[in-house]
Design a protein around this motif. Structure first.
Motif, short mmCIF file in Angstrom:
data_model
loop_
_atom_site.label_atom_id
_atom_site.label_comp_id
_atom_site.label_asym_id
_atom_site.label_seq_id
_atom_site.Cartn_x
_atom_site.Cartn_y
_atom_site.Cartn_z
N PRO A 42 88.13 44.22 47.64
CA PRO A 42 87.54 44.39 46.31
C PRO A 42 87.55 43.09 45.51
N ARG A 43 86.72 43.04 44.51
CA ARG A 43 86.73 41.91 43.58
C ARG A 43 87.98 42.04 42.70
N ASN A 44 88.36 41.00 42.04
CA ASN A 44 89.62 40.97 41.27
C ASN A 44 89.73 42.03 40.19
N LEU A 84 70.41 57.76 52.83
CA LEU A 84 70.92 57.46 51.49
C LEU A 84 72.25 56.71 51.55
N LEU A 85 73.13 57.13 52.46
CA LEU A 85 74.41 56.44 52.59
C LEU A 85 74.21 55.00 53.03
N LEU A 86 73.37 54.78 54.03
CA LEU A 86 73.14 53.42 54.51
C LEU A 86 72.46 52.56 53.44
N ALA A 87 71.56 53.15 52.66
CA ALA A 87 70.93 52.42 51.55
C ALA A 87 71.95 52.10 50.47
N PHE A 88 72.85 53.04 50.20
CA PHE A 88 73.90 52.80 49.21
C PHE A 88 74.78 51.63 49.63
N LEU A 89 75.11 51.55 50.91
CA LEU A 89 75.94 50.45 51.39
C LEU A 89 75.22 49.11 51.31
N ALA A 93 74.70 47.58 43.76
CA ALA A 93 75.78 48.20 42.98
C ALA A 93 77.15 47.91 43.58
N LEU A 94 77.22 47.82 44.90
CA LEU A 94 78.52 47.56 45.55
C LEU A 94 78.97 46.11 45.39
N THR A 95 78.02 45.18 45.29
CA THR A 95 78.41 43.77 45.19
C THR A 95 79.14 43.47 43.89
N HIS A 97 81.56 45.24 42.81
CA HIS A 97 82.95 45.68 42.98
C HIS A 97 83.62 45.20 44.27
N PHE A 98 82.80 44.79 45.26
CA PHE A 98 83.36 44.39 46.55
C PHE A 98 82.74 43.08 47.02
N SER A 99 83.51 42.33 47.77
CA SER A 99 83.00 41.08 48.34
C SER A 99 82.05 41.40 49.50
N SER A 100 81.30 40.40 49.93
CA SER A 100 80.39 40.62 51.06
C SER A 100 81.17 40.97 52.33
N THR A 101 82.37 40.41 52.46
CA THR A 101 83.24 40.75 53.60
C THR A 101 83.64 42.21 53.55
N GLY A 102 83.97 42.69 52.35
CA GLY A 102 84.35 44.09 52.18
C GLY A 102 83.20 45.04 52.48
N ILE A 103 82.00 44.67 52.02
CA ILE A 103 80.84 45.51 52.28
C ILE A 103 80.52 45.54 53.76
#
Length: 127
Positions: A42-44, A84-89, A93-95, A97-103
């Motif tokens: 996650p991001r800080n 929808l799940l794969l599109a969500f990932l 929106a995820l970037t 809260h999470f780093s590219s490594t996390g995603i």
């Protein structure tokens, strides 16, 4: 345990030929998630509570495909849910809260679960 699984499969093929093997959703979803979760990076500014909530969201989404009571009753509904799940990932929106490594770790986890989709989709057992 792989030895036990082999024994069950062998007995199903020779003795219980009408049996249908449905893998345990907990072993396919929950256990691998516990191994992948530390890699979600996650991001800080993200709290541990948010990470826990996100893992529950991801796990719940995957469980809907495995249980007859999950809400996915047809192949079309499953394909829409999976898309929808794969599109969500892949969403921006995820970037936040999470780093590219996390995603990337999240995608690898989901794709690892999807390797077993031929065995776990609940609608196959409802038809």
């Amino acid at each position: 345990d792989q030895h036990l699984i082999r024994m069950v499969n062998l007995s199903m093929n020779t003795i219980y030929t009408n049996a249908v093997r449905i893998p345990c959703a907990w072993h396919l979803i929950d256990r691998p998630l516990m191994l992948a979760r530390p890699k979600f990076a996650p991001r800080n500014s993200v709290s541990l509570y948010f990470i826990e909530w996100f893992c529950r969201l991801l796990k719940g989404w995957l469980f809907t495909w495995m249980r007859p009571s999950g809400g996915i009753y047809t192949k079309e509904e499953y394909l829409v849910s999976k898309a929808l799940l794969l599109a969500f990932l892949d969403s921006s929106a995820l970037t936040k809260h999470f780093s590219s490594t996390g995603i990337t770790a999240m995608k690898e986890y989901v794709l690892g679960v999807l390797k077993f989709e031929h065995e776990f989709v609940a609608f196959k057992y409802l038809e």
